[in-house]
Design a protein around this motif. Structure first.
Motif, PDB file in Angstrom:
ATOM      1  N   HIS A 165       5.290   8.449   2.596  1.00 36.72           N
ATOM      2  CA  HIS A 165       4.749   8.843   3.904  1.00 36.72           C
ATOM      3  C   HIS A 165       5.724   9.699   4.719  1.00 36.72           C
ATOM      4  CE1 HIS A 165       1.263   6.469   3.346  1.00 36.72           C
ATOM      5  NE2 HIS A 165       1.841   5.298   3.451  1.00 36.72           N
ATOM      6  N   PHE A 204       5.700  10.311   8.473  1.00 36.61           N
ATOM      7  CA  PHE A 204       5.017   9.973   9.732  1.00 36.61           C
ATOM      8  C   PHE A 204       5.289  11.027  10.803  1.00 36.61           C
ATOM      9  CE2 PHE A 204       5.927   5.789   7.723  1.00 36.61           C
ATOM     10  CZ  PHE A 204       4.628   5.433   7.488  1.00 36.61           C
ATOM     11  N   HIS A 243       4.879  10.218  14.182  1.00 38.23           N
ATOM     12  CA  HIS A 243       5.496   9.538  15.325  1.00 38.23           C
ATOM     13  C   HIS A 243       6.740   8.825  14.817  1.00 38.23           C
ATOM     14  CE1 HIS A 243       1.471  10.002  16.865  1.00 38.23           C
ATOM     15  NE2 HIS A 243       1.044   9.336  15.832  1.00 38.23           N
ATOM     16  N   TYR A 253      -1.499 -10.362  12.252  1.00 38.72           N
ATOM     17  CA  TYR A 253      -2.658  -9.965  11.446  1.00 38.72           C
ATOM     18  C   TYR A 253      -2.316 -10.021   9.956  1.00 38.72           C
ATOM     19  CZ  TYR A 253      -6.241  -6.763   9.560  1.00 38.72           C
ATOM     20  OH  TYR A 253      -7.245  -6.195   8.817  1.00 38.72           O
ATOM     21  N   TYR A 254      -1.289  -9.292   9.548  1.00 42.64           N
ATOM     22  CA  TYR A 254      -0.962  -9.204   8.117  1.00 42.64           C
ATOM     23  C   TYR A 254      -0.433 -10.525   7.553  1.00 42.64           C
ATOM     24  CZ  TYR A 254      -1.735  -4.190   7.724  1.00 42.64           C
ATOM     25  OH  TYR A 254      -2.314  -2.948   7.677  1.00 42.64           O
ATOM     26  N   HIS A 260      -2.196   9.355  -0.612  1.00 41.80           N
ATOM     27  CA  HIS A 260      -0.982   9.322   0.214  1.00 41.80           C
ATOM     28  C   HIS A 260      -0.026  10.453  -0.187  1.00 41.80           C
ATOM     29  CE1 HIS A 260      -1.717   4.846   1.312  1.00 41.80           C
ATOM     30  NE2 HIS A 260      -2.370   5.670   2.092  1.00 41.80           N
ATOM     31  N   LEU A 264      -1.461  13.713   1.173  1.00 42.01           N
ATOM     32  CA  LEU A 264      -1.232  13.845   2.625  1.00 42.01           C
ATOM     33  C   LEU A 264       0.233  14.189   2.891  1.00 42.01           C
ATOM     34  CD1 LEU A 264      -3.320  10.842   4.029  1.00 42.01           C
ATOM     35  CD2 LEU A 264      -3.843  13.267   4.264  1.00 42.01           C
ATOM     36  N   LEU A 283       1.171  17.785   2.482  1.00 41.90           N
ATOM     37  CA  LEU A 283       0.794  18.696   3.576  1.00 41.90           C
ATOM     38  C   LEU A 283       1.965  18.940   4.522  1.00 41.90           C
ATOM     39  CD1 LEU A 283      -2.730  17.323   4.632  1.00 41.90           C
ATOM     40  CD2 LEU A 283      -2.232  19.357   3.301  1.00 41.90           C
ATOM     41  N   ARG A 284       2.941  18.034   4.484  1.00 43.01           N
ATOM     42  CA  ARG A 284       4.081  18.169   5.403  1.00 43.01           C
ATOM     43  C   ARG A 284       5.371  18.484   4.656  1.00 43.01           C
ATOM     44  NH1 ARG A 284       2.486  13.197   9.315  1.00 43.01           N
ATOM     45  NH2 ARG A 284       0.928  14.326  10.500  1.00 43.01           N
ATOM     46  N   THR A 318       2.588  18.332  12.011  1.00 39.73           N
ATOM     47  CA  THR A 318       1.220  18.524  12.488  1.00 39.73           C
ATOM     48  C   THR A 318       0.221  17.952  11.477  1.00 39.73           C
ATOM     49  OG1 THR A 318       1.217  20.672  11.450  1.00 39.73           O
ATOM     50  CG2 THR A 318       1.727  20.626  13.790  1.00 39.73           C
ATOM     51  N   ARG A 319      -1.027  17.833  11.914  1.00 37.68           N
ATOM     52  CA  ARG A 319      -2.099  17.380  11.026  1.00 37.68           C
ATOM     53  C   ARG A 319      -2.863  18.589  10.530  1.00 37.68           C
ATOM     54  NH1 ARG A 319      -4.447  11.761  10.974  1.00 37.68           N
ATOM     55  NH2 ARG A 319      -2.552  10.557  11.328  1.00 37.68           N
ATOM     56  N   GLU A 342      -8.668   1.908  -0.309  1.00 37.24           N
ATOM     57  CA  GLU A 342      -8.096   0.629   0.149  1.00 37.24           C
ATOM     58  C   GLU A 342      -9.194  -0.436   0.218  1.00 37.24           C
ATOM     59  OE1 GLU A 342      -4.758   0.009   1.233  1.00 37.24           O
ATOM     60  OE2 GLU A 342      -5.184  -2.038   1.881  1.00 37.24           O
ATOM     61  N   TYR A 366     -10.738  15.693  13.399  1.00 40.86           N
ATOM     62  CA  TYR A 366     -10.736  16.865  12.505  1.00 40.86           C
ATOM     63  C   TYR A 366     -11.822  17.849  12.945  1.00 40.86           C
ATOM     64  CZ  TYR A 366      -7.754  14.827   8.768  1.00 40.86           C
ATOM     65  OH  TYR A 366      -6.727  14.315   8.029  1.00 40.86           O
TER      66      TYR A 366
HETATM   67  N1  LIG Z   1      -5.810  -3.421   4.878  1.00 34.50           N
HETATM   68  C1  LIG Z   1      -5.919  -2.859   6.052  1.00 34.50           C
HETATM   69  O1  LIG Z   1      -6.550  -3.357   6.979  1.00 34.50           O
HETATM   70  C2  LIG Z   1      -5.277  -1.526   6.287  1.00 34.50           C
HETATM   71  C3  LIG Z   1      -5.404  -0.930   7.538  1.00 34.50           C
HETATM   72  C4  LIG Z   1      -4.799   0.309   7.750  1.00 34.50           C
HETATM   73  C5  LIG Z   1      -4.091   0.896   6.734  1.00 34.50           C
HETATM   74  N2  LIG Z   1      -3.971   0.320   5.521  1.00 34.50           N
HETATM   75  C6  LIG Z   1      -3.228   0.986   4.407  1.00 34.50           C
HETATM   76  O2  LIG Z   1      -2.123   1.698   4.906  1.00 34.50           O
HETATM   77  C7  LIG Z   1      -2.266   3.081   4.534  1.00 34.50           C
HETATM   78  C8  LIG Z   1      -1.696   3.976   5.640  1.00 34.50           C
HETATM   79  O3  LIG Z   1      -2.502   3.779   6.803  1.00 34.50           O
HETATM   80  P1  LIG Z   1      -2.546   4.842   7.987  1.00 34.50           P
HETATM   81  O4  LIG Z   1      -3.559   4.335   8.965  1.00 34.50           O
HETATM   82  O5  LIG Z   1      -1.161   5.163   8.427  1.00 34.50           O
HETATM   83  O6  LIG Z   1      -3.156   6.108   7.172  1.00 34.50           O
HETATM   84  P2  LIG Z   1      -3.274   7.624   7.620  1.00 34.50           P
HETATM   85  O7  LIG Z   1      -3.472   7.736   9.088  1.00 34.50           O
HETATM   86  O8  LIG Z   1      -4.251   8.279   6.722  1.00 34.50           O
HETATM   87  O9  LIG Z   1      -1.815   8.202   7.351  1.00 34.50           O
HETATM   88  C9  LIG Z   1      -1.141   8.141   6.131  1.00 34.50           C
HETATM   89  C10 LIG Z   1       0.022   9.130   6.204  1.00 34.50           C
HETATM   90  O10 LIG Z   1      -0.467  10.473   6.066  1.00 34.50           O
HETATM   91  C11 LIG Z   1      -0.181  11.227   7.240  1.00 34.50           C
HETATM   92  N3  LIG Z   1      -1.360  12.040   7.536  1.00 34.50           N
HETATM   93  C12 LIG Z   1      -2.611  11.573   7.767  1.00 34.50           C
HETATM   94  N4  LIG Z   1      -3.478  12.605   7.957  1.00 34.50           N
HETATM   95  C13 LIG Z   1      -2.729  13.733   7.844  1.00 34.50           C
HETATM   96  C14 LIG Z   1      -3.053  15.139   7.941  1.00 34.50           C
HETATM   97  N5  LIG Z   1      -4.287  15.550   8.204  1.00 34.50           N
HETATM   98  N6  LIG Z   1      -2.055  16.048   7.781  1.00 34.50           N
HETATM   99  C15 LIG Z   1      -0.794  15.624   7.516  1.00 34.50           C
HETATM  100  N7  LIG Z   1      -0.436  14.319   7.402  1.00 34.50           N
HETATM  101  C16 LIG Z   1      -1.385  13.381   7.564  1.00 34.50           C
HETATM  102  C17 LIG Z   1       0.119  10.217   8.320  1.00 34.50           C
HETATM  103  O11 LIG Z   1       0.975  10.738   9.320  1.00 34.50           O
HETATM  104  P3  LIG Z   1       0.855  10.352  10.892  1.00 34.50           P
HETATM  105  O12 LIG Z   1       2.156   9.722  11.220  1.00 34.50           O
HETATM  106  O13 LIG Z   1       0.636  11.665  11.572  1.00 34.50           O
HETATM  107  O14 LIG Z   1      -0.303   9.423  11.085  1.00 34.50           O
HETATM  108  C18 LIG Z   1       0.787   9.105   7.531  1.00 34.50           C
HETATM  109  O15 LIG Z   1       2.132   9.420   7.290  1.00 34.50           O
HETATM  110  C19 LIG Z   1      -3.771   3.282   4.314  1.00 34.50           C
HETATM  111  O16 LIG Z   1      -4.073   4.372   3.502  1.00 34.50           O
HETATM  112  C20 LIG Z   1      -4.132   1.990   3.695  1.00 34.50           C
HETATM  113  O17 LIG Z   1      -3.814   2.009   2.327  1.00 34.50           O
HETATM  114  C21 LIG Z   1      -4.557  -0.895   5.298  1.00 34.50           C
END
Ligand SMILES: NC(=O)c1ccc[n+]([C@@H]2O[C@H](COP(=O)([O-])OP(=O)(O)OC[C@H]3O[C@@H](n4cnc5c(N)ncnc54)[C@H](OP(=O)(O)O)[C@@H]3O)[C@@H](O)[C@H]2O)c1
Length: 312
Positions: A153, A155, A157, A171-172, A216, A219, A222-223, A229-230, A255, A293
């Motif tokens: 990842h 991130f 932030h 929660y977890y 993952h 994604l 992309l960076r 940026t997204r 997931e 998006y």
């Molecule tokens: N079991 C559960 O309830 C649960 C809940 C949530 C997550 N999860 C697991 O944890 C994983 C990560 O969760 P998340 O909510 O952090 O996922 P996410 O928002 O899709 O982000 C995953 C990573 O990709 C980056 N990213 C996302 N969209 C992007 C874009 N358009 N362009 C460039 N970078 C991008 C994010 O950076 P940013 O820092 O910018 O966001 C982050 O580093 C999930 O895929 C899932 O497997 C599980």
């Protein structure tokens, strides 16, 4: 509003009391919010930049670090609002704490520590092989998440409020204990359709884990240029990423698939309830990301749905 040159005056007010906290004279028009945060930090050393939420509207969204003063809808005297976000903790640390918990908590139940199911059952093991398999899959899932947090990842932030970690850990960690209690219970009964059901579930579990990992990586790619940026993610040569043709957040789709397979494998009601909760939570997030998006990219692929192809 672009193209304005010269200097701005910037006043920063408390978002709640509207009291003036500082007045910055002669701020360059091309100054970024990051630079303004640093100037504010010099005046208030206790509020380091990651603690600051700087907004245009007292109750609005925080401005991003890279936003430029002269591109904001403000006059040459800009009024910004400050909110203290409280002590912060780095994202990597957050995820490490969140995910290490379930890993170890599960083992307390798997090894039937003395205080868990009573003294007679302490350190005994289940006669059902699926219980061992479930422990391997559960551990694999969280080890994979830890590895992704450290190596995959990127991130955007740096930090999150320290107080949120208590909520996330409850929660977890709480759910890990709840699931582990039932799966490793001495009275646990294995799945109705035996090996067939278990084998099907393991294959589905592994495919979903591979899919989630592939998304993952896509994604993160992309960076690769170091930006935060997204961008619009697209399918790559890896077939697991082809789900991007149909949904905005395939990592969430996979997931949910992982947890559905774990439910089939263990045939355990609490696992099913946890899966349902994960699905609801991720659907809310996926919708939010999907509409962002659509708002940000005029050319966003129209076939995509938030989380379930053609449906949701
Ligand atoms: N079991 C559960 O309830 C649960 C809940 C949530 C997550 N999860 C697991 O944890 C994983 C990560 O969760 P998340 O909510 O952090 O996922 P996410 O928002 O899709 O982000 C995953 C990573 O990709 C980056 N990213 C996302 N969209 C992007 C874009 N358009 N362009 C460039 N970078 C991008 C994010 O950076 P940013 O820092 O910018 O966001 C982050 O580093 C999930 O895929 C899932 O497997 C599980």
């Amino acid at each position: 509003m672009g193209g304005r040159a010269g200097f701005f005056e910037v006043e920063i007010l408390d978002w709640k009391t509207k009291k003036q906290l500082c007045f910055l004279d002669k701020v360059e028009s091309n100054a970024t919010i990051r630079e303004i945060r640093l100037m504010f930090h010099k005046l208030y050393p206790q509020w380091y930049p990651a603690r600051q939420s700087i907004r245009l509207d007292p109750k609005g969204k925080s401005l991003r670090d890279e936003e430029i003063l002269q591109h904001l809808p403000v006059g040459t005297t800009a009024t910004l609002y400050f909110k203290d976000l409280g002590p912060q903790i780095g994202w990597t640390m957050v995820f490490l704490i969140e995910y290490t918990g379930p890993l170890f908590i599960y083992f307390l139940f798997y090894f039937r520590m003395p205080f868990v199911y009573g003294l007679d059952e302490r350190f005994t093991s289940s006669p059902h092989p699926v219980v061992n398999l479930a422990c391997i899959c559960h551990s694999f899932h969280y080890i994979k998440r830890l590895i992704e947090t450290i190596f995959v990842h990127r991130f955007s932030h740096g930090t999150m409020p320290l107080r949120n970690i208590v909520k996330n850990c409850l929660y977890y960690w709480g759910f890990a204990a709840w699931l582990a209690y039932y799966i490793n219970h001495p009275l646990y009964t294995p799945p109705s359709y035996g090996k067939k059901q278990i084998n099907f579930a393991v294959i589905m579990f592994l495919l979903c884990e591979a899919g989630n990992f592939s998304i993952h990586v896509a994604l993160s790619d992309l960076r690769r240029d170091g930006s935060r940026t997204r961008k619009i993610p697209y399918p790559t040569k890896n077939p697991f990423t082809w789900l991007f043709f149909f949904v905005s957040c395939p990592n969430y789709t996979y997931e949910v698939g992982t947890w559905i397979s774990f439910t089939i494998m263990t045939q355990c009601v609490p696992v099913g309830l946890f899966t349902l909760l994960c699905f609801i939570q991720m659907t809310i997030w996926a919708k939010d990301k999907h509409y962002t998006y659509l708002r940000e990219f005029k050319d966003y692929p129209s076939l995509r749905m938030p989380i379930i192809p053609f449906l949701l």
